[in-house]
Scaffold this motif. Structure first.
Motif, mmCIF file in Angstrom:
data_model
loop_
_atom_site.group_PDB
_atom_site.id
_atom_site.type_symbol
_atom_site.label_atom_id
_atom_site.label_comp_id
_atom_site.label_asym_id
_atom_site.label_seq_id
_atom_site.Cartn_x
_atom_site.Cartn_y
_atom_site.Cartn_z
ATOM 1 N N MET A 105 -23.099 35.576 51.863
ATOM 2 C CA MET A 105 -23.312 36.606 50.852
ATOM 3 C C MET A 105 -23.902 35.960 49.609
ATOM 4 O O MET A 105 -23.867 34.735 49.452
ATOM 5 N N LEU A 106 -24.456 36.790 48.746
ATOM 6 C CA LEU A 106 -24.984 36.303 47.478
ATOM 7 C C LEU A 106 -23.829 35.795 46.629
ATOM 8 O O LEU A 106 -22.813 36.475 46.477
ATOM 9 N N ARG A 107 -24.003 34.580 46.088
ATOM 10 C CA ARG A 107 -22.953 33.981 45.261
ATOM 11 C C ARG A 107 -23.598 33.326 44.045
ATOM 12 O O ARG A 107 -24.705 32.827 44.130
ATOM 13 N N THR A 108 -22.848 33.292 42.955
ATOM 14 C CA THR A 108 -23.273 32.560 41.773
ATOM 15 C C THR A 108 -22.385 31.339 41.665
ATOM 16 O O THR A 108 -21.162 31.445 41.709
ATOM 17 N N ASN A 109 -23.018 30.158 41.548
ATOM 18 C CA ASN A 109 -22.218 28.945 41.480
ATOM 19 C C ASN A 109 -22.364 28.270 40.118
ATOM 20 O O ASN A 109 -23.001 28.798 39.215
ATOM 21 N N LEU A 110 -21.754 27.102 39.992
ATOM 22 C CA LEU A 110 -21.804 26.321 38.768
ATOM 23 C C LEU A 110 -23.243 26.208 38.286
ATOM 24 O O LEU A 110 -24.133 25.886 39.052
ATOM 25 N N GLY A 111 -23.475 26.503 37.051
ATOM 26 C CA GLY A 111 -24.834 26.459 36.512
ATOM 27 C C GLY A 111 -25.536 27.803 36.588
ATOM 28 O O GLY A 111 -26.657 27.948 36.142
ATOM 29 N N GLU A 165 -18.317 28.014 53.890
ATOM 30 C CA GLU A 165 -18.332 26.560 54.032
ATOM 31 C C GLU A 165 -19.449 25.921 53.209
ATOM 32 O O GLU A 165 -19.241 24.933 52.501
ATOM 33 N N CYS A 166 -20.643 26.449 53.294
ATOM 34 C CA CYS A 166 -21.777 25.886 52.541
ATOM 35 C C CYS A 166 -21.599 26.102 51.039
ATOM 36 O O CYS A 166 -22.001 25.250 50.235
ATOM 37 N N ALA A 167 -21.001 27.230 50.649
ATOM 38 C CA ALA A 167 -20.742 27.483 49.233
ATOM 39 C C ALA A 167 -19.770 26.439 48.692
ATOM 40 O O ALA A 167 -19.957 25.914 47.587
ATOM 41 N N GLU A 168 -18.747 26.127 49.469
ATOM 42 C CA GLU A 168 -17.768 25.114 49.052
ATOM 43 C C GLU A 168 -18.427 23.738 48.929
ATOM 44 O O GLU A 168 -18.209 23.020 47.952
ATOM 45 N N LYS A 169 -19.265 23.389 49.907
ATOM 46 C CA LYS A 169 -19.979 22.097 49.859
ATOM 47 C C LYS A 169 -20.875 22.030 48.627
ATOM 48 O O LYS A 169 -20.912 21.025 47.929
ATOM 49 N N ARG A 170 -21.626 23.093 48.387
ATOM 50 C CA ARG A 170 -22.536 23.096 47.239
ATOM 51 C C ARG A 170 -21.756 23.015 45.936
ATOM 52 O O ARG A 170 -22.146 22.299 45.021
ATOM 53 N N GLN A 171 -20.643 23.738 45.859
ATOM 54 C CA GLN A 171 -19.838 23.716 44.635
ATOM 55 C C GLN A 171 -19.315 22.307 44.367
ATOM 56 O O GLN A 171 -19.399 21.811 43.242
ATOM 57 N N LYS A 172 -18.801 21.648 45.417
ATOM 58 C CA LYS A 172 -18.291 20.279 45.249
ATOM 59 C C LYS A 172 -19.417 19.336 44.839
ATOM 60 O O LYS A 172 -19.234 18.467 43.982
ATOM 61 N N SER A 173 -20.569 19.485 45.447
ATOM 62 C CA SER A 173 -21.721 18.644 45.114
ATOM 63 C C SER A 173 -22.138 18.843 43.657
ATOM 64 O O SER A 173 -22.420 17.878 42.938
ATOM 65 N N MET A 174 -22.173 20.080 43.225
ATOM 66 C CA MET A 174 -22.556 20.370 41.842
ATOM 67 C C MET A 174 -21.514 19.862 40.861
ATOM 68 O O MET A 174 -21.855 19.353 39.784
ATOM 69 N N GLU A 175 -20.235 19.988 41.214
ATOM 70 C CA GLU A 175 -19.185 19.471 40.343
ATOM 71 C C GLU A 175 -19.287 17.958 40.222
ATOM 72 O O GLU A 175 -19.131 17.404 39.127
ATOM 73 N N GLU A 176 -19.586 17.279 41.330
ATOM 74 C CA GLU A 176 -19.748 15.821 41.307
ATOM 75 C C GLU A 176 -20.955 15.438 40.452
ATOM 76 O O GLU A 176 -20.892 14.501 39.651
ATOM 77 N N ARG A 177 -22.032 16.145 40.606
ATOM 78 C CA ARG A 177 -23.225 15.871 39.801
ATOM 79 C C ARG A 177 -22.934 16.097 38.322
ATOM 80 O O ARG A 177 -23.333 15.304 37.471
ATOM 81 N N HIS A 178 -22.242 17.180 38.018
ATOM 82 C CA HIS A 178 -21.864 17.492 36.642
ATOM 83 C C HIS A 178 -20.975 16.377 36.070
ATOM 84 O O HIS A 178 -21.173 15.949 34.930
ATOM 85 N N ARG A 179 -20.033 15.890 36.872
ATOM 86 C CA ARG A 179 -19.135 14.813 36.439
ATOM 87 C C ARG A 179 -19.926 13.545 36.123
ATOM 88 O O ARG A 179 -19.718 12.899 35.098
ATOM 89 N N ARG A 180 -20.885 13.188 36.996
ATOM 90 C CA ARG A 180 -21.710 11.990 36.773
ATOM 91 C C ARG A 180 -22.557 12.122 35.508
ATOM 92 O O ARG A 180 -22.725 11.163 34.756
#
Length: 192
Positions: free
Chosen positions: A152-158, A167-182
């Motif tokens: 479904m359409l989702r809005t994520n971090l950013g 599953e892919c939304a969770e992966k993308r969210q974790k990836s974006m959170e890690e990028r944001h942390r770095r």
């Protein structure tokens, strides 16, 4: 999109062929469309939608007994859904759409041509409907993996809008959170 999937589309559908040697990074080649320069700018999960769209366009030309004059201008994801911009050899248009940032809606410019040719006009109306249906369908198919059960359409971090499964939304969210942390770490290092 994965290069092997793009190549399969190019091998199957003549209007999807791109110039040789433009698979990697390169400078803009003047005179070529965005699609011819960069290929498909969307995730591999939409491969089946794009394949079926191309097949439906091909079948439409056969049903009407007309020569293929279809040109792909750009294929991409925008506001979480597929955008498939096109023209015809006798009707190139400089702009395909205007997308509104506020609500993700937009205005499409449908290539026309010779309005006096009823057969051609009918074909092009059918193609516009085929493209519109494929773009609408993309809002229910995960752009990354092709899953249709939880996509479904989702809005994520950013604030980025994407069509993703759980599953892919969770992966993308974790990836974006890690990028944001770095990025925050780098900013702290710069300030110190």
């Amino acid at each position: 999109m994965r290069k092997d999937l793009e190549h399969k589309l190019q091998e199957t559908f003549s209007f999807m062929r791109r110039p040789e040697g433009l698979d990697g990074y390169h400078d803009w080649v003047k005179g070529l469309s965005i699609y011819e320069n960069w290929g498909i700018e969307a995730g591999s999960g939409w491969y089946d939608i794009i394949y079926q769209l191309c097949q439906d366009i091909t079948d439409c030309y056969k049903r009407h007994g007309m020569e293929m004059d279809f040109c792909v201008l750009q294929i991409k994801e925008k506001f979480g859904t597929l955008r498939f911009y096109y023209a015809y050899e006798d009707s190139k248009c400089g702009i395909s759409a205007i997308d509104f940032l506020g609500n993700g809606s937009g205005m499409r410019f449908i290539p026309g041509g010779d309005e006096s040719d009823e057969k051609k006009t009918k074909l092009r109306k059918e193609i516009a409907d085929i493209v519109k249906a494929a773009e609408k369908r993309s809002a229910t198919v995960c752009e990354m993996c092709g899953d249709t059960h939880t996509a479904m359409l989702r809005t994520n971090l950013g604030g980025r809008i994407s069509t993703l499964c759980d599953e892919c939304a969770e992966k993308r969210q974790k990836s974006m959170e890690e990028r944001h942390r770095r990025l925050e770490e780098k900013l702290r290092e710069i300030k110190e």
